[in-house]
Design a protein around this motif. Structure first.
Motif, PDB file in Angstrom:
ATOM      1  N   LYS A 145      34.861 -15.769   2.148  1.00 50.96           N
ATOM      2  CA  LYS A 145      34.353 -14.771   3.088  1.00 50.96           C
ATOM      3  C   LYS A 145      35.330 -13.658   3.435  1.00 50.96           C
ATOM      4  N   VAL A 146      36.629 -13.882   3.256  1.00 50.96           N
ATOM      5  CA  VAL A 146      37.609 -12.883   3.687  1.00 50.96           C
ATOM      6  C   VAL A 146      38.481 -12.476   2.510  1.00 50.96           C
ATOM      7  N   ARG A 147      38.584 -11.161   2.303  1.00 54.96           N
ATOM      8  CA  ARG A 147      39.516 -10.573   1.347  1.00 54.96           C
ATOM      9  C   ARG A 147      40.196  -9.421   2.065  1.00 54.96           C
ATOM     10  N   ALA A 148      41.439  -9.559   2.436  1.00 55.83           N
ATOM     11  CA  ALA A 148      42.113  -8.534   3.240  1.00 55.83           C
ATOM     12  C   ALA A 148      43.472  -8.223   2.643  1.00 55.83           C
ATOM     13  N   ARG A 149      43.714  -6.946   2.360  1.00 52.89           N
ATOM     14  CA  ARG A 149      45.046  -6.526   1.926  1.00 52.89           C
ATOM     15  C   ARG A 149      45.994  -6.608   3.114  1.00 52.89           C
ATOM     16  N   ILE A 150      47.155  -7.190   2.916  1.00 53.75           N
ATOM     17  CA  ILE A 150      48.095  -7.404   4.013  1.00 53.75           C
ATOM     18  C   ILE A 150      48.699  -6.066   4.434  1.00 53.75           C
ATOM     19  N   SER A 151      48.387  -5.639   5.642  1.00 54.73           N
ATOM     20  CA  SER A 151      48.919  -4.393   6.191  1.00 54.73           C
ATOM     21  C   SER A 151      48.743  -4.438   7.699  1.00 54.73           C
ATOM     22  N   THR A 152      49.268  -3.415   8.371  1.00 54.55           N
ATOM     23  CA  THR A 152      49.075  -3.348   9.822  1.00 54.55           C
ATOM     24  C   THR A 152      47.625  -3.056  10.176  1.00 54.55           C
ATOM     25  N   ASP A 153      46.818  -2.620   9.191  1.00 60.08           N
ATOM     26  CA  ASP A 153      45.408  -2.337   9.457  1.00 60.08           C
ATOM     27  C   ASP A 153      44.629  -3.583   9.873  1.00 60.08           C
ATOM     28  N   VAL A 154      45.086  -4.769   9.465  1.00 52.20           N
ATOM     29  CA  VAL A 154      44.347  -5.979   9.836  1.00 52.20           C
ATOM     30  C   VAL A 154      44.587  -6.361  11.295  1.00 52.20           C
ATOM     31  N   GLN A 155      45.585  -5.720  11.938  1.00 52.95           N
ATOM     32  CA  GLN A 155      45.833  -5.907  13.381  1.00 52.95           C
ATOM     33  C   GLN A 155      45.990  -7.377  13.760  1.00 52.95           C
ATOM     34  N   LEU A 156      46.777  -8.108  13.001  1.00 50.12           N
ATOM     35  CA  LEU A 156      46.952  -9.540  13.263  1.00 50.12           C
ATOM     36  C   LEU A 156      47.517  -9.770  14.654  1.00 50.12           C
ATOM     37  N   LYS A 157      46.873 -10.646  15.397  1.00 50.06           N
ATOM     38  CA  LYS A 157      47.359 -11.028  16.728  1.00 50.06           C
ATOM     39  C   LYS A 157      47.532 -12.536  16.774  1.00 50.06           C
ATOM     40  N   MET A 158      48.666 -12.979  17.346  1.00 49.55           N
ATOM     41  CA  MET A 158      49.022 -14.395  17.348  1.00 49.55           C
ATOM     42  C   MET A 158      48.772 -15.042  18.707  1.00 49.55           C
ATOM     43  N   PHE A 159      48.284 -16.263  18.675  1.00 51.87           N
ATOM     44  CA  PHE A 159      48.096 -17.084  19.877  1.00 51.87           C
ATOM     45  C   PHE A 159      48.748 -18.439  19.601  1.00 51.87           C
ATOM     46  N   SER A 169      38.888  -7.554   9.289  1.00 54.30           N
ATOM     47  CA  SER A 169      38.601  -7.349   7.871  1.00 54.30           C
ATOM     48  C   SER A 169      37.085  -7.318   7.707  1.00 54.30           C
ATOM     49  N   ASN A 170      36.511  -6.112   7.818  1.00 53.48           N
ATOM     50  CA  ASN A 170      35.044  -5.974   7.804  1.00 53.48           C
ATOM     51  C   ASN A 170      34.413  -6.889   8.844  1.00 53.48           C
ATOM     52  N   GLY A 171      34.994  -6.911  10.001  1.00 57.93           N
ATOM     53  CA  GLY A 171      34.580  -7.780  11.085  1.00 57.93           C
ATOM     54  C   GLY A 171      35.820  -8.329  11.763  1.00 57.93           C
ATOM     55  N   VAL A 172      35.624  -9.077  12.823  1.00 55.76           N
ATOM     56  CA  VAL A 172      36.742  -9.672  13.561  1.00 55.76           C
ATOM     57  C   VAL A 172      36.712 -11.177  13.344  1.00 55.76           C
ATOM     58  N   LYS A 526      49.697  -2.345  21.023  1.00 55.73           N
ATOM     59  CA  LYS A 526      48.620  -2.498  20.054  1.00 55.73           C
ATOM     60  C   LYS A 526      47.278  -2.709  20.740  1.00 55.73           C
ATOM     61  N   LEU A 527      46.225  -2.473  19.976  1.00 54.77           N
ATOM     62  CA  LEU A 527      44.892  -2.888  20.371  1.00 54.77           C
ATOM     63  C   LEU A 527      44.661  -4.319  19.899  1.00 54.77           C
ATOM     64  N   THR A 528      43.854  -5.061  20.618  1.00 49.83           N
ATOM     65  CA  THR A 528      43.423  -6.358  20.109  1.00 49.83           C
ATOM     66  C   THR A 528      42.576  -6.127  18.863  1.00 49.83           C
ATOM     67  N   PRO A 529      42.471  -7.118  17.984  1.00 54.96           N
ATOM     68  CA  PRO A 529      41.616  -6.945  16.808  1.00 54.96           C
ATOM     69  C   PRO A 529      40.189  -6.538  17.167  1.00 54.96           C
ATOM     70  N   LEU A 530      39.643  -7.102  18.246  1.00 54.71           N
ATOM     71  CA  LEU A 530      38.282  -6.752  18.631  1.00 54.71           C
ATOM     72  C   LEU A 530      38.181  -5.286  19.021  1.00 54.71           C
ATOM     73  N   ASP A 531      39.083  -4.810  19.871  1.00 57.33           N
ATOM     74  CA  ASP A 531      39.022  -3.408  20.285  1.00 57.33           C
ATOM     75  C   ASP A 531      39.309  -2.473  19.116  1.00 57.33           C
ATOM     76  N   SER A 532      40.207  -2.882  18.215  1.00 58.84           N
ATOM     77  CA  SER A 532      40.473  -2.071  17.037  1.00 58.84           C
ATOM     78  C   SER A 532      39.221  -1.934  16.186  1.00 58.84           C
ATOM     79  N   HIS A 533      38.493  -3.012  16.040  1.00 60.62           N
ATOM     80  CA  HIS A 533      37.242  -2.987  15.269  1.00 60.62           C
ATOM     81  C   HIS A 533      36.200  -2.110  15.953  1.00 60.62           C
ATOM     82  N   LEU A 534      36.105  -2.220  17.266  1.00 58.44           N
ATOM     83  CA  LEU A 534      35.128  -1.420  18.014  1.00 58.44           C
ATOM     84  C   LEU A 534      35.478   0.062  17.987  1.00 58.44           C
ATOM     85  N   ALA A 535      36.772   0.379  17.862  1.00 58.74           N
ATOM     86  CA  ALA A 535      37.183   1.785  17.815  1.00 58.74           C
ATOM     87  C   ALA A 535      36.710   2.468  16.542  1.00 58.74           C
TER      88      ALA A 535
END
Length: 647
Positions: A145-159, A169-172, A526-535
């Protein structure tokens, strides 16, 4: 349109559960692939409670238990390589927003491939490199389901406390790991792949030192960085002693006006007026404590023509710079559409509404270009005798003087600006943007991500040069006292502390001396991945600014940047504080790498935002910690007053 608070949902379900509630969620959202078997099993089990177990249902349960034993060890960890649980966020920012299980058990892998969008990731094993021709990049694959090139565009956030990472990556998506070791291994590998994709070399300690330099060891290993300067900077006379609140700002007061369309830039004044540059001319606004209000006055270009200047090569001005106690304005237009470089500037007398001079950029008898202009110092636009300003091009940093040898030019013409000081650098500096402190020191951002600090006395050699993190710097700002530098990239902001202690024990900034080998690690906003996607996928951060002060002893309270329809606001004191919830000492395991702050407020508009700026500090009111925020879109301008509670 009001504000929207960034929020995150905690994924609280237990890894040991395999319950009907999750299966029902998947069926509700149409995840047919995941819900085929489990949903029917759930239905049979429910029926069995009424009818009693049949031989067939017992056999089915037995088969299921055998299957689970194959997948899981006695400790609850799946017996497969790189196991994860995959979640998908649905519902956007609506009340129905939630996380759903996309795969209860799947695996991830990192594959290096030259294939576009990593479409052949399935053909390779974890950490394998494809043998195709062309330049190769690391990709992350999760199941099918996921194919993502590793970059800052994926907005990885750690918990770290949840053993979880979120990304775009085409979704959150969210990955949950079955052990702390699995989580840490993934984060380390992701960061190594990101380093290699950015710098095109292996992520060895030797290569990191070559790229960053020995002085920036804290940027290489942030966990061991010296944060003492950040902590010293927390002792601010303006700092609230109240624990920062996560709640919304108490109230919002917003004034919105039509802007006559085609807004290109915003020029805020610290005195009576502010200005919007649009396709028709310069719209004049009156400054008030609650924001700006249109005066109904427009300085039109060339008697009403939408192009400034008679030459068709000129386009609508993209840069406006106030000068001479804000009675004059310099307008810079790109010489070619789609390019930032200009061959000159036009000087507008705001009081008469006329273009009084057209200035050319020239050096040693040769026409040159500039990509940006700015004031000599952060408050010099208030000086009525100001006649010089700074210019920046790809490989030039200089000062221009408008004083003509024969006297001040008072008529339309093409006089040449005098190059008073500056430097033509060797090719490769790729300057992009610059800004000045209150004393005239200069910060310059570059295409390679480097940020250079120049003292007010020399433009030839930077006192300090901060290494790039791989992303081009598209805009820079600096605090009035020079202690803080803010760089904008497409996917994050970088906040740098320039303070250091010299050999005599005196505290200085990197504008006045070399910072040595204890340079504090920066912090990322940074934006959270969700807010980045919504932007929006194609929306990028631009125009990061501090709130505006021009008086010694006063400190900037907030940071604002724009992405798509969002104005994003951070609290400076919260970002600086080492112990706040994003990267507090009690939660060190939550983040690896540079500390990233996700505590912000979003102001949402109904069209893409051209620029967001705080008014000058003199327009702050008693119930607000700073002056109003002015937000310009192509069609409207809004003044937003935020009440006293911190973000």
């Amino acid at each position: 349109m009001g504000t929207s608070q960034s929020r995150e949902d905690r994924i609280t379900d237990s890894e040991s559960e395999y319950d009907e509630e999750e299966e029902a969620e998947e069926e509700e959202y149409g995840d047919a692939e995941d819900s085929k078997g489990p949903s029917s099993t759930s239905s049979s089990a429910s029926g069995a409670k009424l009818r009693g177990p049949s031989d067939s249902s017992i056999d089915g349960i037995d088969e299921k238990l055998k299957s689970l034993k194959l997948k899981y060890s006695s400790s609850g960890t799946p017996k497969m390589k790189n196991p994860v649980k995959l979640y998908l966020h649905v519902g956007g920012n609506t009340p129905k927003a939630k996380w759903i299980v996309s795969d209860k058990l799947t695996s991830y892998k990192f594959v290096k491939t030259s294939a576009i969008d990593g479409e052949n990731v399935d053909d390779y094993d974890d950490s394998e490199e494809s043998r195709g021709g062309g330049e190769a990049w690391w990709f992350l694959g999760v199941g099918s389901k996921v194919r993502a090139r590793i970059s800052t565009d994926v907005q990885l956030k750690m918990f770290g406390d949840q053993r979880r990472v979120d990304f775009v990556s085409n979704g959150v998506w969210a990955l949950k790991f079955f052990s702390d070791e699995d989580y840490r291994a993934f984060v380390t590998r992701f960061q190594d792949c990101l380093f290699e994709n950015v710098y095109r070399v292996k992520p060895t300690e030797e290569n990191k030192i070559k790229i960053y330099g020995k002085e920036f060891i804290g940027w290489i290993n942030p966990e061991s960085a010296d944060d003492s300067m950040w902590e010293d900077a927390e002792d601010s006379p303006h700092e609230s002693k109240v624990t920062p609140s996560k709640e919304n700002i108490d109230s919002i007061e917003e004034i919105e006006e039509e802007a006559n369309g085609g807004v290109q830039s915003l020029a805020l004044g610290a005195l009576d007026n502010s200005f919007l540059v649009n396709d028709f001319g310069v719209q004049v606004y009156r400054n008030f404590e609650r924001g700006i209000h249109g005066k109904g006055i427009c300085v039109r270009f060339d008697g009403g023509n939408s192009k400034i200047g008679s030459s068709p090569s000129y386009s609508t001005p993209k840069k406006a710079l106030l000068m001479r106690a804000e009675t004059n304005m310099m307008l810079m237009s790109p010489a070619k559409e789609g390019k930032p470089h200009a061959t000159g500037v036009k000087q507008v007398d705001i009081e008469t509404g006329k273009i009084v001079t057209e200035w050319k950029f020239e050096k040693d008898g040769t026409d040159i270009t500039m990509r940006d202009i700015t004031s000599d110092a952060k408050g010099s636009q208030l000086d009525p005798s100001e006649s010089t300003f700074l210019g920046l091009d790809d490989n030039r940093l200089c000062q221009w003087d408008m004083r003509d040898k024969g006297g001040i030019v008072q008529k339309i013409g093409s006089p040449v600006l005098e190059w008073t000081q500056g430097h033509q650098f060797s090719r490769g500096t790729n300057f992009q943007c610059f800004a000045t402190t209150g004393d005239g020191s200069i910060v310059v951002g570059s295409l390679d991500g480097k940020i250079r600090l120049y003292s007010k006395t020399s433009m030839r050699q930077a006192k300090t040069a901060f290494p790039g993190l791989g992303s081009p710097i598209t805009h820079v700002d600096v605090s009035y006292d020079g202690k803080w530098v803010l760089g904008t990239t497409d996917t994050y902001l970088i906040l740098i502390c320039t303070l250091f202690t010299d050999k005599d024990g005196r505290t200085k900034t990197g504008f006045s001396g070399r910072m040595g080998n204890k340079i504090p690690a920066p912090r990322l906003l940074k934006l959270t991945p969700l807010d980045s996607h919504l932007a929006g996928k194609d929306n990028k951060f631009h125009g990061g600014h501090f709130s505006w002060v021009t008086e010694s002893g006063k400190e900037e309270r907030r940071i604002v940047a724009t992405v798509g329809k969002f104005s994003v606001i951070w609290d400076m004191e919260r970002v600086k504080k080492s112990g706040h919830e994003c990267y507090g000492k009690q939660q060190q395991q939550q983040q690896q790498g540079l500390k990233s702050c996700y505590c912000y407020k979003i102001v949402l508009k109904d069209e893409s935002i051209v620029e967001s700026r705080f008014m000058h500090d003199r327009f702050s009111v008693s119930d607000s910690p700073e002056a109003p925020l002015v937000v310009a879109t192509p069609q409207k301008v809004s003044s937003i007053s935020l009440s006293g509670r911190r973000l």
